[in-house]
Scaffold this active site. Structure first.
Site, short mmCIF file in Angstrom:
data_model
loop_
_atom_site.label_atom_id
_atom_site.label_comp_id
_atom_site.label_asym_id
_atom_site.label_seq_id
_atom_site.Cartn_x
_atom_site.Cartn_y
_atom_site.Cartn_z
N GLY A 70 0.86 -1.31 0.06
CA GLY A 70 0.08 -0.07 -0.09
C GLY A 70 0.72 1.15 -0.13
N CYS A 71 1.97 1.14 -0.10
CA CYS A 71 3.18 2.32 -0.19
C CYS A 71 4.03 2.16 -1.27
CB CYS A 71 3.57 2.40 1.36
SG CYS A 71 4.73 3.95 1.49
N ALA A 72 4.38 3.26 -2.05
CA ALA A 72 5.30 3.21 -3.16
C ALA A 72 6.66 3.75 -2.84
CB ALA A 72 4.66 4.05 -4.06
#
Length: 292
Positions: free
Chosen positions: A115-117
């Site tokens: 959920g996080c790049a």
């Protein structure tokens, strides 16, 4: 009294969207009312792919979005942008390109797992950081530095209006050009990077000023923008200094009036001013800094 500095672009301290009045009490129990800066979420999309949600004061969302993508090495300043859409009610900004970018597939994979790049992006930025070559011909006269800090510190700002905010300024010699503020210094940097991209502004002859600490993040962003000189009224971190030395970035901290320290890139400094002749910071700014 001298005229206030006129910037090509800057926040409007009186914009009611950027601060709000709040009531409370002081140390004596007396009622007080003061302005505090706003903080709102802004979700950034690159075409159809969600990238990140940032907390920001909300001004210049198009420049913030574009600058973020450039500083994270997701886009190049020369990449074609077909449109930037912003929906104030939803708090969403979409940067559109004519073709899918090389980072969108990486982002899809990263989003599915965590959920996080940020982890993927950070690695890509570090790889690109090592390849940046900064200009060796740009110099900074110490007389310019004293002049710059005075012009910046006495300019109308959200900092003087409400405090609790970071400021960044793009400068050329002793001329401040673009002033941006935000709750996070990285947002203020990204807005300036976006402005530079939109206006095709060269970086090799610029000085970057920030009110925040000279951390690894600040050094990386300045180098990625191609700016050879970074100045702050605050101090340093060890990794920030190490990265600046690796990149050949001139790193100046604790710049207050006639005083400053240089921990990297000192070859660009021209000592043409007598420190004893320089005027220290504006007293109003000193009082505000002590209160924040």
């Amino acid at each position: 009294m001298s005229e206030p500095t006129k910037f090509l672009l800057q926040p409007n301290p009186k914009d009611p969207r950027l601060s709000t009045p709040v009531t409370g009490i002081d140390q004596t129990g007396a009622a007080v009312s003061l302005n505090v800066v706003t903080e709102r979420p802004l979700t950034l999309y690159l075409n159809s792919q969600e990238v990140v949600t940032m907390m920001t004061i909300g001004d210049y969302p198009d420049l913030l979005a574009l600058g973020y993508l450039i500083n994270q090495n997701m886009l190049k300043p020369t990449d074609e942008i077909t449109k930037i859409d912003y929906d104030d009610e939803l708090g969403v900004v979409v940067v559109r390109t004519p073709v899918e970018t090389q980072f969108e597939e990486k982002l899809k994979k990263k989003v599915r797992t965590s959920g996080c790049a940020q982890g993927t992006v950070f690695a890509d930025v570090i790889d690109a950081f090592a390849d940046v070559k900064l200009s060796n011909t740009t110099q900074l006269n110490t007389s310019w530095l004293a002049s710059l800090t005075k012009k910046i510190n006495t300019a109308p700002s959200l900092y003087l209006e409400a405090g609790a905010i970071h400021g960044c300024v793009l400068c050329r010699q002793d001329e401040p050009l673009v002033y941006m503020e935000d709750v996070g210094r990285h947002n203020a940097v990204d807005k300036i990077a976006g402005w530079m991209a939109v206006n095709d502004e060269p970086a090799h002859d610029k000085v970057f000023y920030t009110t925040g600490r000279l951390t690894s993040e600040m050094v990386i962003k300045t180098v990625m923008m191609g700016i050879p000189i970074l100045v702050s009224r605050s101090g340093f971190t060890a990794w920030g200094v190490e990265l600046a030395r690796q990149a050949g970035l001139t790193l100046i901290g604790r710049a207050r009036g006639s005083r400053f320290l240089v921990l990297a890139g000192e070859d660009r400094i021209v000592f043409d001013a007598n420190p004893a002749d320089s005027i220290d910071e504006d007293k109003r700014h000193k009082r505000k800094a002590a209160q924040s």
